[in-house]
Design an enzyme around this catalytic site. Structure first.
Site, short mmCIF file in Angstrom:
data_model
loop_
_atom_site.label_atom_id
_atom_site.label_comp_id
_atom_site.label_asym_id
_atom_site.label_seq_id
_atom_site.Cartn_x
_atom_site.Cartn_y
_atom_site.Cartn_z
N ARG A 171 0.86 -1.17 0.00
CA ARG A 171 0.00 0.00 0.00
C ARG A 171 0.90 1.22 0.00
NH1 ARG A 171 -3.05 3.21 1.81
NH2 ARG A 171 -5.30 3.31 1.77
N ARG A 175 0.53 10.23 4.36
CA ARG A 175 0.39 10.74 5.73
C ARG A 175 -0.35 12.07 5.71
NH1 ARG A 175 6.46 9.87 6.98
NH2 ARG A 175 6.53 7.59 7.00
N ARG A 249 15.13 -7.40 -10.95
CA ARG A 249 15.56 -6.10 -11.48
C ARG A 249 16.95 -5.82 -10.95
NH1 ARG A 249 13.62 -1.51 -10.01
NH2 ARG A 249 12.29 -2.18 -8.29
N ARG A 280 17.15 8.07 -9.26
CA ARG A 280 17.51 8.85 -8.07
C ARG A 280 18.97 9.27 -8.15
NH1 ARG A 280 16.08 4.74 -3.09
NH2 ARG A 280 17.00 2.97 -4.18
N GLU A 304 21.31 6.64 -10.12
CA GLU A 304 20.83 5.26 -10.13
C GLU A 304 19.89 5.03 -11.31
OE1 GLU A 304 19.38 3.77 -6.27
OE2 GLU A 304 17.68 2.91 -7.35
N TYR A 352 12.22 -9.85 -1.13
CA TYR A 352 12.88 -8.62 -0.72
C TYR A 352 12.91 -8.59 0.80
CZ TYR A 352 14.31 -3.97 0.25
OH TYR A 352 15.02 -2.91 0.75
N ASP A 354 14.35 -6.19 4.09
CA ASP A 354 15.12 -5.09 4.63
C ASP A 354 16.17 -5.68 5.57
OD1 ASP A 354 14.45 -2.63 3.57
OD2 ASP A 354 12.60 -2.49 4.76
P1 FDA Z 1 22.80 -10.07 0.45
O1 FDA Z 1 22.50 -10.01 -0.98
O2 FDA Z 1 23.20 -8.83 1.13
O3 FDA Z 1 23.96 -11.16 0.67
C1 FDA Z 1 24.05 -12.35 -0.08
C2 FDA Z 1 25.52 -12.63 -0.29
O4 FDA Z 1 25.67 -13.93 -0.90
C3 FDA Z 1 26.17 -11.63 -1.24
O5 FDA Z 1 27.26 -11.01 -0.58
C4 FDA Z 1 26.63 -12.48 -2.42
O6 FDA Z 1 27.86 -12.06 -2.96
C5 FDA Z 1 26.77 -13.85 -1.78
N1 FDA Z 1 26.66 -14.95 -2.75
C6 FDA Z 1 25.69 -15.16 -3.66
N2 FDA Z 1 25.95 -16.26 -4.38
C7 FDA Z 1 27.11 -16.77 -3.90
C8 FDA Z 1 27.91 -17.90 -4.25
N3 FDA Z 1 27.57 -18.73 -5.25
N4 FDA Z 1 29.06 -18.13 -3.56
C9 FDA Z 1 29.45 -17.29 -2.56
N5 FDA Z 1 28.72 -16.20 -2.20
C10 FDA Z 1 27.57 -15.94 -2.85
N6 FDA Z 1 17.50 -2.50 3.63
C11 FDA Z 1 17.30 -1.67 4.69
O7 FDA Z 1 17.00 -2.14 5.78
N7 FDA Z 1 17.43 -0.31 4.53
C12 FDA Z 1 17.76 0.26 3.34
O8 FDA Z 1 17.87 1.48 3.25
C13 FDA Z 1 17.98 -0.60 2.23
N8 FDA Z 1 18.31 -0.08 1.03
C14 FDA Z 1 18.46 -0.92 -0.04
C15 FDA Z 1 18.77 -0.37 -1.28
C16 FDA Z 1 18.92 -1.20 -2.37
C17 FDA Z 1 19.25 -0.59 -3.70
C18 FDA Z 1 18.74 -2.60 -2.24
C19 FDA Z 1 18.83 -3.52 -3.41
C20 FDA Z 1 18.46 -3.15 -1.00
C21 FDA Z 1 18.31 -2.32 0.10
N9 FDA Z 1 18.06 -2.84 1.36
C22 FDA Z 1 17.85 -2.00 2.41
C23 FDA Z 1 17.96 -4.30 1.56
C24 FDA Z 1 19.27 -4.94 2.05
O9 FDA Z 1 20.29 -4.77 1.09
C25 FDA Z 1 19.02 -6.45 2.28
O10 FDA Z 1 18.10 -6.64 3.30
C26 FDA Z 1 20.18 -7.22 2.77
O11 FDA Z 1 21.25 -6.96 1.92
C27 FDA Z 1 19.81 -8.70 2.77
O12 FDA Z 1 20.89 -9.45 3.24
P2 FDA Z 1 21.14 -10.91 2.68
O13 FDA Z 1 22.27 -11.46 3.46
O14 FDA Z 1 19.89 -11.69 2.64
O15 FDA Z 1 21.54 -10.71 1.14
#
Ligand code: FDA
Length: 377
Positions: A171, A175, A249, A280, A304, A352, A354
């Site tokens: 949603r 505000r 994406r 952005r 971006e 997704y 956070d």
């Molecule tokens: P993440 O993707 O961080 O880690 C996975 C890791 O696995 C990576 O380092 C990757 O290299 C590794 N990997 C993958 N395949 C592999 C392989 N075969 N061998 C070895 N390593 C491997 N959240 C928030 O709280 N506030 C915010 O402001 C934002 N802003 C934001 C902006 C943008 C542009 C994005 C895309 C995302 C955010 N987020 C966010 C979300 C945040 O990035 C997300 O919650 C965390 O990165 C998730 O952590 P994970 O460990 O799940 O994944």
């Protein structure tokens, strides 16, 4: 080694730290990137000394007490509060849509009740609620949708929002007050010494070994086959894309060092109009106003751009099309059948997350799935 963690993002780091500290396990963490922290990583730009978020601005926020207590073991947080602006038709407005946005856009002072009545009169009954456009108009009315959502979303998805399903967005927040904070959580801030330093402290335990620049699939045979694995890489990759590749994406960042002490006066500004190709602009110095030593005549920005990810691109946001959802269900069935592999994190679950959600779900996985594996339930 008792446990292998694939991926040093916040999910993998939390699992590794909890398993070493609480369960007394020897943990190896591998990541194919050359730094810890996955997408949340930040470090100092070598030329300017400004802390930059390499994968776009990351602000930590949570209302979960346990998560907040946990992350505060490794870092202090600044009092930073995120606020976002959006440029439309040569004027600038605050987001998410709030009373300030409405008063500025409609060029008159309104009370909350007057604004509610106005928006209600603009939420046309003839829109299709199953589309993103329909859902957005139901929340904020057509004029604000046309100004701030329609073209911005089309740039993000390269698809007209009329042709996007409603569940692509939650949603839309709106505000009827002048509260223009981006996040509504109890706790919010940035790690005082940066994300990179925070994450180093999470793996500073003697029972944790980290191997960066190591792709799991290229080194798989080096690890004992009977060691349990927590896998946070891509779900479809683990099963060799047997049910097809899941849609994501990706983002491209155009980095610039500009010869000014202040490029835009704010950390993040959105560009809502179709004639501006980027979505952005991030200016990282504004994330740390407390760092008085930043240079006065230079700043780092990143523009971006958003597009569909190809096979070689970094996946950022799950697309979640009906075909993706069907494939994910089949992949999850395969994942459940893996005896000694636990799947987690945004890539391993195709969700997704956070940062606070990644930490919370990693803590739950340790309690509910890893502990019992080692008889420590
Ligand atoms: P993440 O993707 O961080 O880690 C996975 C890791 O696995 C990576 O380092 C990757 O290299 C590794 N990997 C993958 N395949 C592999 C392989 N075969 N061998 C070895 N390593 C491997 N959240 C928030 O709280 N506030 C915010 O402001 C934002 N802003 C934001 C902006 C943008 C542009 C994005 C895309 C995302 C955010 N987020 C966010 C979300 C945040 O990035 C997300 O919650 C965390 O990165 C998730 O952590 P994970 O460990 O799940 O994944």
């Amino acid at each position: 080694m008792d446990l292998l963690v694939v991926g040093a993002g916040l999910f993998g780091l939390t699992v590794a730290e909890r398993c070493a500290t609480r369960l007394g396990l020897a943990v190896t963490v591998v990541d194919r990137r050359r730094h810890l922290g996955g997408n949340a990583f930040s470090d100092l730009d070598p030329a300017t000394g400004i802390e930059v978020h390499r994968y776009g601005t990351h602000v930590f926020h949570t209302s979960n007490e346990a998560v907040w207590r946990y992350v505060n073991r490794f870092t202090e947080f600044t009092g930073y509060q995120h606020r976002v602006l959006s440029v439309h038709a040569g004027k600038i407005y605050s987001l998410p849509v709030n009373l300030g946005t409405m008063c500025a856009y409609f060029e008159r002072v309104m009370t909350p009740d007057e604004a509610r009545a106005l928006i209600r009169s603009q939420t046309a009954a003839d829109v299709d609620p199953t589309t993103l456009e329909g859902r957005a108009i139901a929340s904020i009315g057509r004029p604000l949708y046309e100004a701030f959502v329609r073209h911005y979303t089309a740039k993000q998805w390269q698809t007209d929002p009329r042709n996007l399903p409603a569940d692509v967005i939650g949603r839309l927040p709106v505000r009827y007050s002048f509260d223009n904070r981006y996040f509504a959580d109890t706790y919010e801030g940035l790690p005082a010494d940066g994300y990179g330093t925070w994450f180093e402290r999470m793996v500073a335990h003697p029972a944790i070994e980290v191997r960066l620049g190591t792709d799991y699939f290229a080194h798989r045979t080096e690890f004992p086959a009977d060691v349990p694995v927590v896998y946070t890489g891509a779900l479809d990759r683990y099963f060799d894309y047997v049910h097809g590749a899941l849609g994501w994406r990706t983002l491209d960042f155009e980095w610039r060092t500009e010869p000014t002490g202040d490029f835009q006066g704010a950390p993040v500004i959105n560009y809502a109009d179709p004639d501006v190709p980027f979505t952005r602009v991030h200016e990282f110095r504004h994330l740390h106003p407390e760092r008085r030593h930043y240079p006065s005549g230079t700043t780092v920005i990143a523009r971006e751009y958003s597009r569909f990810a190809g096979p070689q691109d970094e996946p950022y946001y799950p697309i979640n099309s009906p075909a993706d959802r069907a494939a994910v269900a089949r992949y999850r069935e395969l994942a459940r059948a893996e005896r000694r592999v636990l799947f987690g994190g945004r890539l391993g679950t195709y969700r997704y997350l956070d940062m606070h959600m990644a930490v919370a779900s990693a803590m739950t996985l340790v309690d509910n799935a890893v502990s019992p594996l080692f008889g420590r339930g």
